[in-house]
Enzyme design. Structure first.
Site, mmCIF file in Angstrom:
data_model
loop_
_atom_site.group_PDB
_atom_site.id
_atom_site.type_symbol
_atom_site.label_atom_id
_atom_site.label_comp_id
_atom_site.label_asym_id
_atom_site.label_seq_id
_atom_site.Cartn_x
_atom_site.Cartn_y
_atom_site.Cartn_z
ATOM 1 N N GLY A 1 0.810 -1.213 0.000
ATOM 2 C CA GLY A 1 0.000 0.000 0.000
ATOM 3 C C GLY A 1 0.842 1.262 0.000
ATOM 4 C CG ASP B 1 3.329 8.663 -9.982
ATOM 5 O OD1 ASP B 1 2.175 8.476 -9.539
ATOM 6 O OD2 ASP B 1 3.737 9.769 -10.391
ATOM 7 N N GLY B 2 5.476 4.642 -8.833
ATOM 8 C CA GLY B 2 6.253 3.433 -9.122
ATOM 9 C C GLY B 2 5.371 2.188 -9.057
ATOM 10 C CG HIS B 3 3.501 0.930 -5.347
ATOM 11 N ND1 HIS B 3 3.673 1.973 -4.473
ATOM 12 C CD2 HIS B 3 4.082 -0.144 -4.776
ATOM 13 C CE1 HIS B 3 4.329 1.552 -3.412
ATOM 14 N NE2 HIS B 3 4.596 0.279 -3.566
ATOM 15 N N GLY C 1 9.082 -4.838 -8.662
ATOM 16 C CA GLY C 1 9.923 -3.716 -9.078
ATOM 17 C C GLY C 1 11.401 -3.996 -8.849
ATOM 18 C CE LYS D 1 13.430 2.473 -3.717
ATOM 19 N NZ LYS D 1 13.283 1.656 -2.544
ATOM 20 C CG ASP D 2 11.973 -3.152 -2.900
ATOM 21 O OD1 ASP D 2 12.592 -2.603 -1.992
ATOM 22 O OD2 ASP D 2 10.840 -2.770 -3.264
ATOM 23 C CD GLN E 1 10.376 -7.573 -2.337
ATOM 24 O OE1 GLN E 1 10.200 -7.508 -1.132
ATOM 25 N NE2 GLN E 1 9.708 -6.813 -3.193
ATOM 26 N NE ARG F 1 10.517 1.636 5.384
ATOM 27 C CZ ARG F 1 10.382 0.338 5.049
ATOM 28 N NH1 ARG F 1 10.809 -0.085 3.876
ATOM 29 N NH2 ARG F 1 9.831 -0.527 5.886
HETATM 30 O O1 PAF Z 1 7.897 -5.008 -1.933
HETATM 31 C C1 PAF Z 1 6.952 -5.015 -1.123
HETATM 32 O O2 PAF Z 1 6.154 -4.089 -1.060
HETATM 33 C C2 PAF Z 1 6.811 -6.191 -0.153
HETATM 34 O O3 PAF Z 1 8.049 -6.674 0.228
HETATM 35 C C3 PAF Z 1 5.934 -7.313 -0.715
HETATM 36 C C4 PAF Z 1 6.537 -7.954 -1.955
HETATM 37 C C5 PAF Z 1 4.549 -6.775 -1.043
HETATM 38 C C6 PAF Z 1 5.769 -8.417 0.327
HETATM 39 O O4 PAF Z 1 5.188 -7.930 1.495
#
Ligand code: PAF
Length: 290
Positions: free
Chosen positions: A35, A39-41, A156, A158-159, A162, A196
Site C-alpha cells: 500500500g 507512481d512506481g507501484h 519492481g 527498486k527492491d 527481493q 519511505r
Molecule cells: O515489496 C513489497 O512491497 C513487499 O516486500 C511485498 C513484496 C509486497 C511483500 O510484502
C-alpha cells in the site's frame, strides 16, 4: 474493481472473473504491495495489465518482514487513495486481507531462503527480512494462482535483492509463476520513488538524490579503464556519502544474477551497484544496473 479480504473470497472472485470470456479459465497478473501507492507501484500495475486476464493487486503490510524496532506500526496506510489509484490503473481485484485473514493462526511454518542470496546486503542489515518476504509472497501466490494454475507476477527492480530472492524461490519450488521485473520509477532529480520517501523532511528530500548519485559515481568509477580495486572504490563511495551526512549500510557492486562480488573481468551489462543508507531516521535503498 472489487475488494476482497479472505483467501476463499479472492479465489472465488478470480474464478468468477470474465477476463477470458470463460469464467474459471482466466490467468491472473498480480502485483503485490504494502500500500501507500506511488507512481512506481502504479507503473507496475499498468505493466501487469496486459500480462493476464484478470489483474489482481494486494495491499498488505506484512508484519513478518519488519524487525521489532522498524516502522511496522507507523508504515503509512492510505487505503482510499490507494484504491482510487488502482482503479484508475485498471486493476480488477484488490486483495486486502486483515492480518487475521492472512494469518488466522500464528504462521509457524516459514520459508528459509538461500542464505547466500538472502543473508547478504539487506538480509545482513535486516535479519529475517527475506524469510518474512518469502513467507508472505508464497502465501499470496497460493491465494492468487492456486485456482488458475499459474500466471504472472510483477516485482519492481527498486527492491532488487527481493526480486532476485523471489525469482530463486519460484525456480526452486517450480512455482507456475512468471516473475516479470518493472523498472524503477524516479523523481525528476533521480530519487527512486519509495513509500519511505514520505518520511523525509524538506531538507532531507533535497539531499536524498545523493544516494542515486553515489551509485552512479560508483558504477562509472568501476567501469573506468585501469580502475582501482572495487573494494577501494566502494570504501570511497561510503566515505563520500558519510561526509554528506548519511549513515550508509552498504554501497557495493555485485553480479546481477546472484548478487555475489563480480568475477574478474565481468562483462559490461552483468553488474549492479546497490546501496542502502540512512538519512536522519529514514533508511533508503537504491540500485543501478550497468
Ligand atoms: O515489496 C513489497 O512491497 C513487499 O516486500 C511485498 C513484496 C509486497 C511483500 O510484502
Amino acid at each position: 474493481m472489487i475488494t476482497v479480504r479472505t483467501i476463499p473470497e479472492l479465489r472465488a472472485a478470480i474464478a468468477a472473473h470474465p477476463g477470458t470470456g470463460r469464467p474459471g479459465k482466466g490467468r491472473p497478473a498480480f502485483v503485490p504491495t504494502m500500500g501507500n501507492l506511488h507512481d512506481g507501484h502504479i507503473a507496475l500495475v499498468r505493466q501487469a495489465r496486459p500480462l493476464g486476464d484478470v489483474l489482481v493487486a494486494s495491499i498488505f503490510v506484512n508484519r513478518l518482514q519488519f524487525l521489532p524496532h522498524e516502522d511496522f506500526d507507523s508504515y503509512p496506510r492510505t487505503w482510499e487513495a490507494d484504491c482510487a489509484k488502482l482503479e484508475a490503473a485498471g486493476c480488477d481485484i484488490v486483495f486486502a486481507p486483515r492480518e487475521s485473514d492472512l494469518y488466522p493462526e500464528p504462521q509457524t511454518f516459514k520459508l528459509q531462503p538461500d542464505p547466500q542470496l538472502a543473508d547478504i546486503l539487506e538480509g545482513h542489515f535486516r535479519p529475517g527480512f527475506f524469510t518474512g518476504v518469502c513467507t508472505v509472497v508464497m502465501k499470496l501466490f497460493s491465494a492468487v494462482f492456486f485456482a488458475s494454475g499459474g500466471g504472472t507476477a510483477v516485482f519492481g527492480k527498486k527492491d532488487y535483492q527481493q526480486l532476485m530472492v523471489i525469482r530463486r524461490m519460484v525456480q526452486q519450488f517450480a512455482l507456475p509463476v512468471e516473475v516479470v521485473a518493472g523498472e524503477t520509477a524516479r523523481a525528476d532529480d533521480g530519487l527512486a520513488l519509495s513509500s519511505r520517501n514520505g518520511y523525509l523532511s524538506t531538507a532531507e528530500r533535497a539531499q536524498a538524490v545523493q544516494l542515486s548519485a553515489a551509485l552512479r559515481a560508483l558504477a562509472q568509477a568501476a567501469q573506468a579503464p585501469g580502475a582501482p580495486p572495487l573494494a577501494a572504490l566502494e570504501q570511497q563511495a561510503l566515505q563520500t556519502l558519510a561526509q554528506q551526512g548519511w549513515a550508509p549500510d552498504y554501497l557495493t557492486v555485485r553480479q546481477r544474477h546472484d548478487l555475489q562480488p563480480p568475477a574478474a573481468g565481468a562483462a559490461a551489462g552483468t553488474l549492479v551497484a546497490l546501496g542502502a543508507a540512512r538519512l536522519g531516521s529514514t533508511r533508503l535503498i537504491d540500485n543501478l544496473e550497468f
